[in-house]
Each structure stands twice: as structure tokens, then as C-alpha cells.
Design an enzyme around this catalytic site. Structure first.
Site, short mmCIF file in Angstrom:
data_model
loop_
_atom_site.label_atom_id
_atom_site.label_comp_id
_atom_site.label_asym_id
_atom_site.label_seq_id
_atom_site.Cartn_x
_atom_site.Cartn_y
_atom_site.Cartn_z
N ASP A 263 0.86 -1.17 0.00
CA ASP A 263 0.00 0.00 0.00
C ASP A 263 0.90 1.22 0.00
OD1 ASP A 263 -2.22 1.61 0.03
OD2 ASP A 263 -3.18 0.61 1.71
N TRP A 264 0.38 2.35 -0.43
CA TRP A 264 1.20 3.55 -0.63
C TRP A 264 1.75 4.03 0.71
CZ3 TRP A 264 -0.35 1.25 -4.53
CH2 TRP A 264 -0.24 1.74 -5.84
#
Length: 502
Positions: A263-264
Site C-alpha cells: 500500500d502507498w
């Protein structure tokens, strides 16, 4: 004729000779594992490391020298996010990237219909393919541990069996288009408040019986090509580089052969990312989320810091080759696959699909005294109450926010359906969050209203007094503190004094 045939054969010989020299990895008819092995053998150390991390907000590098393309991802799972600037969340200002808004996945799950799930995945996959995306960041299958979770609307419910059943056809539908479904958020990501620091401990029975079945089905039955690690920790280790989740369970128990995407901003350690199963590090700037300059990506945990450890002899390249092999396998399944369709964006057929799924997902809780369906032959006036009858719901809510081709409000839809058979009147009833913009996408609505709660209520009561039917549109509205990424619901009650209006 024989002479002409002989000349033709001589003419073809140089062509056949050239084809015989085409590298294995460029031959789409060769088995994928042969192509992966061949491509890997031609890459330098720098080529390999460069493929492990983002180069822009939603892309990672290929190897131009070898003709290996970049990987482009897009947010989902309810529609294709508008094109954004290279290194920012704001949209790029394209005029041809408006999509169809599909129902939230909680609505899809409420259809209890796997055929609808396949239709959903196929349609949204066609839109991703048209936009030349290789990875669709969805679907989401985290379990509703708490009804307060701000992203529950993005997931497929609180039941492991239902989620596991519905996720499989969605994945297959997406991947029919040569687009990888990236199932998220693996795992135990069940709240938004403190989502980066929440440390989850639970029994193995709870883990395997409640929180993992949908992910396992996604891998073993759906054949998902990508999995997104979650922000939270599990047993003291971040999920994006968690040995138990990514190696012991995902790889060794389930035999996952796809790509694990962070995930970012979900990565926190180079060595843990190297050894514990992460393949592709996404995000922006060095913390993964905020804005920065392009060379910031070189400072990612799987970028120069990883390359430096290898060159210093502190880390071997076994894990590097495994990661790059997983990424190459994804590329050969998507952008370098043969016979992939062209896709389509915002088509009338997709609009019909979205409506059909929404209709099947509607849940009627009660129908006391057989009030429904409304008999228009005996109805003169219908009073519609509530801001949600007019508010656009496609802009907002975090990464699921969309720029849509069209959106029809409940009030307009009802008036279109009723026509001139009855009068439809409207009162606001309550005022919620009047913001109308996210990342440069605007609704075009101005919903500001300075009237007091009592004034709004008085208008609604007067409007409803002489109506044959009163239809109230309420609930959440994609705002912070409600159904929105980054925060959880403040309470279980309806916001903006809706209970009082009802």
C-alpha cells in the site's frame, strides 16, 4: 508455378531467420516461465532493482533497453480513477478519462449473486484495459470487524463465506481483460483510525476462519495476479513485509505466484522488505504518501538502499531475482500478453451493468402494511426529504473517489420515473458536509445552506404534511468521520440530526 513458389520460399527465409533470433521473453507464444527466465538473464543488477519500486504516483519502471514496459496501476475497485499528475494526487486534467461509477462492493455482496460479481469485474476490467492499466487496485475483502470502519463500503461484508464466494468471479472477470486484480488489504486491516500503527494480535483460529478465507479464495480459486499488503502490523511486524503473512501463508501454504504490492507508504524497512516477501514498493516521496520530486523514488526502501546493500556484499541477490521474476510474470500476463482485448470506457452497456448490480443489491428491510410498491394511480403527491436525495456521492471518500461520466440523483431518478403521474416535491431536511471537491475533481454542486436545524425541519414537516408518500433519503455521505478512507465513523447514529428529522 513451381518457379514462383521457390522464389516465395527464398523471400521468406530471411524473415524466418529473424524470427528464430527473437528472444524468448518477447515471444508471447512461449510458456511464461521460459520468458521470465530468459528476460531475467538479460537484466543488469540496476535494471532489476529499478523494477522494484515506483517511478511515479501510479507506475513503476520497466527496462526500455529490453523492450520491457512500465507497470501502470489505477485505483478501484468501484471505477477507474481519473488520470493524475506524475507525482501528485491531483488529476491531470484529461477530458477523456471519465468512467462509469459501479456500486460499492458492499452493494455487490448484497446481491448474493456470483454472476453479478463476474459481470462487475469484467466491466470494470474493460474500463481499466481501455485506459491501458496493468493493475486494478481492488477488490477489497477485509472483514467488517467493526461497523465503524470508514472503508467498510469498499469491502464485501462481514461474512467470510460470502466474501470468499463473491471475490472469485470478480477477479476472473477483471483478469479476462489482461488486467491484474490486486486484492486488498492483506491482512487484518479492519479500521482506518491509526491504520499505520495498529498492531493486531489474534488466535490462529480467528485468523484462518474469519479474516483469511476471502484472501485464500482469491488466490487459490480466483487466481489473483496481485495482492496488496496492508498498513497495519500483525504480531509486531508491518503487513507489507510480514513473514508470517507473505511467506509462510501466502507463498508456502497457498502457492501464490503473483506480485505483492505495498500500500502507498506501507513499507518501513529495507531488510524486512527484502526477506519477508514484498515485491513492489509503491507510494510517493520517501514516506510514500506526500508529494515530492521524481528522484525521491530512488530513496525508497527497495531502491538505492537495497542496491547499496547488494553492492557492499551485505545482501545476496537470490531474493532480488525472485521479486523480479514475480514482476515479470505479471507483465507477461498483462501488458505483454497476446490476444488481450481493447476494452471500453463509459459505454452504455457498462451503465446498464452498473444499474443492474445496484438494483440487485438493494435491500428492503421492512414493508409494513404493504406500503411498497407505490401505486401511482392512487398517488397525487410525493414528498422527498433529505440532502442525500440530491448530493453527488461519487466524489469523496478517499482513493475510491471518481470522475464519472454521469450521475443521476435519487430525486431526479424518481421524478423521471414518476413523470406527470404525480407531483414530486423536495425539502432539504438536514445539511451535511457541503464540500464538493477532491484532488481537483469537483461535483459542480453548491450545497451550502445557512438555515438552522429547526428551520430545515419545519420546512420538511410542512412539505410532508399533505403528501401521500414521504420518502426520506439519509445515511452517510463519503465525508471524513463517516464512510471515508483515513478515518472511522464517529458513531453508529445517523449524522446531521437525521434521526430527529425522521
Amino acid at each position: 508455378m513451381k518457379f514462383k513458389a521457390m522464389l516465395l520460399g527464398l523471400a521468406l527465409m530471411p524473415v524466418l531467420s529473424v524470427l528464430a533470433q527473437v528472444p524468448v521473453y518477447l515471444n508471447a507464444d512461449k510458456p511464461i516461465e521460459e520468458r521470465v527466465k530468459d528476460a531475467l538473464s538479460r537484466m543488469t543488477l540496476e535494471d532489476k532493482v529499478k523494477m522494484l519500486h515506483a517511478q511515479s504516483k501510479f507506475s513503476s519502471a520497466g527496462v526500455a533497453r529490453l523492450g520491457i514496459p512500465e507497470i501502470w496501476a489505477t485505483d478501484g475497485p468501484h471505477g477507474i480513477r481519473p488520470e493524475v499528475l506524475w507525482d501528485e494526487w491531483n488529476q491531470a486534467g484529461w477530458t477523456n478519462d471519465s468512467c462509469i461509477a459501479y456500486p460499492a462492493l458492499t452493494c455487490l455482496a448484497a446481491t448474493w449473486n456470483p454472476e453479478m460479481s463476474h459481470l462487475y469485474g469484467k466491466s470494470v476490467g474493460e474500463e481499466a484495459r481501455y485506459r491501458k492499466k496493468d493493475i486494478l487496485l481492488g477488490p477489497g475483502v477485509n472483514i467488517y470487524r467493526t461497523p465503524l470502519n470508514g472503508r467498510n463500503f469498499e469491502y464485501m461484508g462481514e461474512d467470510p463465506y460470502l466474501s470468499a464466494t463473491m471475490v472469485v468471479p470478480y477477479i476472473k472477470g477483471v483478469q479476462e481483460n489482461g488486467v491484474a486484480a490486486c486484492v486488498k488489504h492483506y491482512a487484518l486491516n479492519n479500521q482506518e483510525t491509526n491504520r499505520h500503527t495498529t498492531n493486531v494480535y489474534l488466535s490462529d483460529r480467528s485468523l484462518y476462519e474469519i479474516y483469511l478465507p476471502a484472501f485464500q479464495a482469491a488466490v487459490q480459486e480466483g487466481g489473483a495476479w496481485a495482492i496488496m499488503g496492508s498498513y497495519n502490523l500483525y504480531q509486531g511486524e508491518h503487513a507489507c513485509h510480514n513473514k508470517r503473512l507473505l511467506k509462510d501463508i501466502l507463498r508456502d501454504e497457498w502457492n501464490f505466484d503473483g506480485v505483492v504490492v505495498s500500500d502507498w507508504g506501507g513499507v518501513h524497512s529495507t531488510e524486512q522488505a527484502v526477506y519477508n516477501g514484498l515485491d513492489l514498493e509503491f507510494g510517493t516521496w520517501t514516506d510514500g504518501l506526500s508529494n515530492g520530486t521524481r528522484n525521491a523514488y530512488d530513496n525508497y526502501f527497495l531502491a538505492f538502499p537495497y542496491l547499496k546493500l547488494i553492492k557492499e556484499g551485505k545482501i545476496e541477490t537470490k531474493e532480488l531475482d525472485e521479486k523480479v521474476s514475480n514482476i515479470l510474470r505479471l507483465i507477461f500476463r498483462t501488458s505483454m500478453a497476446s490476444h488481450k482485448p481493447f476494452g471500453s470506457l463509459g459505454s452504455p452497456d457498462h451503465g446498464k451493468v452498473s444499474r443492474k448490480i445496484a438494483e440487485e443489491g438493494i435491500v428492503l428491510l421492512q414493508n409494513n402494511n404493504n406500503i411498497l410498491p407505490i401505486d401511482l394511480n392512487k398517488t397525487k403527491k410525493i414528498a422527498v426529504i433529505g440532502e442525500n436525495a440530491i448530493k453527488m456521492m461519487t466524489v469523496g471518500g478517499g482513493s475510491s473517489s471518481l470522475k464519472v461520466k454521469y450521475e443521476i440523483s435519487p430525486l431526479d431518478g424518481l421524478r423521471n420515473r414518476v413523470g406527470d403521474k404525480a407531483e414530486v416535491v423536495y425539502a432539504r431536511g438536514y445539511v451535511g458536509d457541503s464540500s464538493n471537491e477532491l484532488n481537483g475533481v469537483t461535483t459542480g454542486q453548491n450545497l451550502k445552506d445557512d438555515r438552522s436545524e429547526d428551520e430545515l425541519l419545519a420546512e420538511a414537516l410542512q412539505m410532508a404534511e399533505n403528501a401521500d408518500y414521504v420518502i426520506f433519503f439519509g445515511g452517510l455521505n463519503k465525508s471524513e468521520g463517516q464512510d471515508c478512507e483515513g478515518s472511522d465513523r464517529i458513531s453508529l447514529g445517523l449524522p446531521y440530526a437525521q434521526d430527529r428529522v425522521i
